[in-house]
Design a protein around this motif. Sequence first.
Motif, short mmCIF file in Angstrom:
data_model
loop_
_atom_site.label_atom_id
_atom_site.label_comp_id
_atom_site.label_asym_id
_atom_site.label_seq_id
_atom_site.Cartn_x
_atom_site.Cartn_y
_atom_site.Cartn_z
N TYR B 131 0.84 -1.20 0.00
CA TYR B 131 0.00 0.00 0.00
C TYR B 131 0.87 1.24 0.00
N TYR B 133 0.45 4.84 1.40
CA TYR B 133 -0.40 5.70 2.23
C TYR B 133 -0.05 7.14 1.88
N HIS B 135 -0.64 11.23 1.84
CA HIS B 135 -1.13 12.40 2.58
C HIS B 135 -2.43 12.89 1.95
N ALA B 173 -3.34 2.32 -3.37
CA ALA B 173 -3.15 3.58 -2.65
C ALA B 173 -4.17 3.65 -1.52
N HIS B 174 -3.77 4.20 -0.43
CA HIS B 174 -4.68 4.44 0.71
C HIS B 174 -4.51 5.91 1.05
N ARG B 175 -5.59 6.67 0.89
CA ARG B 175 -5.44 8.11 1.09
C ARG B 175 -5.72 8.49 2.53
N GLY B 176 -4.82 9.29 3.09
CA GLY B 176 -5.05 9.83 4.43
C GLY B 176 -6.17 10.85 4.37
N LEU B 192 -4.49 2.28 8.47
CA LEU B 192 -4.74 1.32 7.38
C LEU B 192 -5.73 0.25 7.82
#
Lengths: 798, 451, 160
Positions: B131, B133, B135, B173-176, B192
């Motif tokens: 992943y 992560y 910003h 992608a994991h968006r904050g 996450l």
Amino acid sequence: MISIEIDGRKVLAREGATLIDAARDAGISIPHFCYHKKLSVAANCRMCLVEVEKMPKLVPACATRVADGMKVFLHSELVLGAQKAILEFLLINHPLDCPVCDQGGECRLQDLSMRCGGTRSRTREAKRVVSPKDIGPLVSMREMSRCIHCTRCVRFCREIAGLAELGMIGRGGDSEIAGFAGRGVDSELSGNLIDVCPVGALTSKPFRFRARAWELSRRPSISPHDSFGANVALDVKDDRVVRVVPRENEEINECWLSDRDRFSYEGLNSPDRLKKPLIRIDGALREVEWNSALDYAAHAIKSLVETHGADALASLASPNSTLEELYLLQKLTHALGSGNVDFRPRRRDFSTDGHRSGIPWLGMRIAEVDELDAALVVGSFLRKDHPLFALRLRRLAKRGGRVSVLSLADDDARIDFHARLAARPSELPAALEAIFRAFARIVGETPPETRALSDATAPYPETDAIRAIAESFVGAKKSAIFLGAAAEHSPNAGRIHAIAGAFARVSGARLGFIGDAANGVGGYVAGALPTGLNAFEMFARPRKVYLLHGVEPELDCHNPAQAVFALRHTELVVVITPFAGEAIPEYADVVLPAAPFSETSGSFVNTEGRVQTFEGACRPLGSSRPAWKIFCALGRLLGLPGFDYASSATVRDEILAPHTLEGREGVGGIGGIGWVEGLDNALDEAFTPLEAKTPAAGALERVSDVPIHFSDAIVRRASALRETKDAAPPEARMHPKTLEDLKISDGERVRVRQAPGKATLTARIDATLPEACVRVAAAHPLTAALGDMFGTLEVERA
Amino acid sequence: MAILGAIDPILTKDLDAGTSDVSDAWRCRAYVERGGYSALKKIISEKIPPARVIDELKKSALRGRGGAGFPTGLKWSFMPSDYDGDKYLICNSDEGEPGSFKDRDLLLLNPHAVIEGMVIGAYAMGVKRAYNYIHGEIPEACARFLEALDEARAAGFVGNDILGSGFCVEIFAHRGRGAYVCGEETAMLESLEGKKGQPRNKPPFPAASGLYGAPTTINNTETFAAVPFVVSMGADAYLAAGTPGNGGTKLFSVSGHVERPGNYEVPLGTPFGALLELAGGVRASRALKACIPGGTSAAVLPAEVMMNLTMDYDSISRAGSMLGSGAVIVLDETTCMVGALEAITYFYQRESCGQCSPCREGTRWMHRIVRRIENGEGRSGDLETLEDVARNISGRSICALGDAASAAVQGFLKHFRGEFAHHIERGQCLVPREVQREGCRLRERSSKATS
Amino acid sequence: MMLARESLEKIDREIAKYPEGRKQSAVMEALAVAQDEKGFLSDEMIEFVAGLLGMAPISVREVVSFYAMYKHEAASSGKTRLTLCRSLPCRLSGADEIAETLKEKLGIDFGETTPDGRMTLVEGECMGACGDAPVALIDDKRMCCRLTREGVDALLREIG
């Protein structure tokens, strides 16, 4: 074991233990707030920072595992400095309202500030104000500005009560504890939040501002409600119990109490308490002196027995009575020549009487539940019937144990079940048998031919849940089948017992009864069992004289309408009770005010066979008397031999003499005197279950639970508990399909008819129920006019 | 993104080499044209075993670019190779420390370098799911990364059976969504997992128990971007790009009172003066007052100290501060140091997760004191209390956020105590407000540093 | 239905990014999707998302309250949300003056919404774009770089 050094002292520690636990085991307390031995490690308060040789920074003792040879310093300059600093941090936003704080005098923050904190405040900034929250009638969250964010309450809800109902919302200095959308904590264990909170943020609503900690005398006792016998301490002020807190007992309640155990004490102080004896004069009950009441009762009993024969007398006691009381009641009844005595008012099927190999019990010690690989609970409203048992099963499931349930409604037990199934009351035995047969097929065994099997009603289909439950027992090293209160109260109790017994034998599982009351085992030990009519028959075939002890038949009997009818149309009803119940004027002729458990000495035998003796915590209210003394006085007045006991302890010793006790020393609390012998759940070969009755096609079956806060005379008078969701008035709950078939919609008022009476209730949709069932709670005035707990009934629009 | 002419850039190679098509330089095709994905191809075609990839990284002395500077090869070697179950790789693009902005440029301008680095990392550590992560405040960079990911997947560099080797790794992608603390690696793991981003206690470290309790490695965006070079050109070539002991190049994010704020890739060990020069010097040619050399977590250093330093881990650390992620905030003579610290302490108290007492209570307390001083309501004893509170937080919080806030306060008090004392005594600043304001106004920019 | 089909499909795609049994990991994106559709996250929506992902509502509420970009209150969610960075590098490049200008022109303070409900002004922290300071985010979707006092009018026209 490994060896570590704490402040130069050699200490042996369990491998893998945390420093804080290792220190505690060695009798050394490390200051802490967020750490709690039963909760996950948060390490957020940082109060337990300690110095460990060769570690660059101070480490939290709660989150640091011991290593061989570790050298730990609890009093170095660094550690003392850190403790002082942490306390300063916690205090900058903590209101200094100790003089009006309920926690004052027993506050961890107060104690540690005295022990490790500084002496003056340096902060000039305004303190944080946190808005009050309302989470229900038991636990106050008014003074949330006192919260130190240790999150014990959050972790308690998630980890022990089984559902995240509280959280820490927000971020940084604005974080605060809250429920979702202003909702309360709807847990039968919620009172423990008060104990886990180290400060005065969460306090007891019923206790608030009633007393300061130092005004209380703390008396050990035993909770008189469920079959666990939770160890409690009664806090007494001015001869009244004003608070109940747990006494830790790892083998029973650990450090927890159910809300029923904790808040029922309000019932002890209820305005219903009788202060003087009453007798019926000119149709009304009037206060009289003890000697008149006793004379009257003894005389009346004697003359009626002489006139109608001893069989005209029946005695019924609550299973929450003490061992001594149950014994004296049966002794008195038998001495008068009657065998009509019982202590199981909610039971319907007595077919196992005379066929049991011993006293029914849990089948193991309570603590052994933790060791099971597989468990099946049959016929129980688990969480509400047995909060602490459910707690252990919840933990068992969390640790990987396969816990399944076969019951009458798929209630949310907040347990991560392996499999769950709800069956109609009449189908419960068949469903259990289906599990047994599935198991036998999987392991390649032929189920033994017993009368309980095969001639049962229509076979239950082998559903996925049935198979999953059966599979959970395959290869289990230690497993158990537990029969709950609903299984015991069922009209098929004997058959369920027999099938479960057969399953247990074949699978190697233990069979156990969770038990439905504080003295469910004790009643058997006391011999308070019928040789004549049992608790159901004594009302079905009305007697001339009834002697009732601690029981309120209109709420406590399997068929309350039938019981009340018999009582109303008889010659004499003598009631020994602490309370003036609403129904008492309808049927009682003599009412003798008895002291409840808090005002008398006595013993309970819990479901694991543990005898727990307790002393009175305060003087009997008014002129009420300990019931054992009342029985002795009656016995003597009736001219019966053997009623000259000097104390309840001499009664107890007489009862327990035939039961060889193991481990007489100190087991189970104050004066705990060990374990009873003769516990055995097996049935003999000759046992034949009652004929299975299949309800007519299209008939609706009643499913009844005993709501947790109506289960006995004390708890149903506890005012705060009556404000909880669990005390909501009973409804007629039905599966959506059943409602549809009846053309009734959710929320409509309906008339529920069950011979001989009826009740008007609100219909409610409830998909957790099997079809063709109506869930109508028992033990409630609104449903007291109805008949059998598990009979058939009719529902129509009101 | 600007590049120092004196060296061969690695992370920013050929990005603005004057081709006609600068705006497409991020694309897969352009990346491949300038030699991208050759490292991955090399590994696959030469069947280089994972252990050798890790060895090469160890030899390269590549240190984590997120701030802590932990040797990357060593970190990768902590991942258990015999673990029976899923392992995870995470790219930390949750850059939110004031002064630091290199991840955004890397994701916008050279996303395939990051992706290639992640794929190589996954290969080296036996990871099948990774992943990034990102910003939450850089949505354009996140979109760019996703687009690049699609390209890479289409080209067979990511996904199933990469380049026909049978090796698979899926990258997501994991968006904050706005929480600085999620840049802390264990807070990132919590985030996450769908929880509040509250850092975990360590140990256990992520390599032992990370995402979902499984072995996990987390590296910074810039670290991943450097990996392909190390693999394709070899550790020696990478080492040679830096100065002895400080291998490779480094992106420095220069912001504050400078003419041309932006990211500059220079070898570690470049003199601070040269970096300042690259960024166009101090705004409006005013005098340098101080510099925060490694993001707001690093202690501020006065101009005279700064001008004698080279930009590498050791030199800055000897001066009592740290290189961190290479975020250089330049403060000129118009700066009120109390105001600057107010901004910094405000940031930390807002971004504290609220979990542990020293950080939750301490960061807020520090800010309140500084704010009072800034507002002319300081009292005698405030500085001693402030210093003491900073010391009391330090080393006692669960994660480094508390330490960072503490270090910032201690740095300002160490070098600019007089200015604070002046504020308290006079109730006003040494630098007149209007001068401060003027100093903050942007001037017409001579050349734009970023896209 | 609490959410449109497209939103639910988006959430399903998010769930698919995580290993089986780890639906909770998708909570941040699911909330963002819900917020995109509805403008803010009501308690009912939080409970709905909790149900989708098998979470306790309070756990979702915690997430909503922790991350700055979620809007729990309808009152703090004007049609457009402008988040101005006020970390040090942006301040060194004039963020304070931009803030004053914005407040003056909109007639509101940070954390407030214009009476016509068109604009909410939010005080943000470092956006990781200090090279382009001062910066602001529009609806957490688009970044505006190198803001100047003079440019504020144009910006407000563009997004208003």
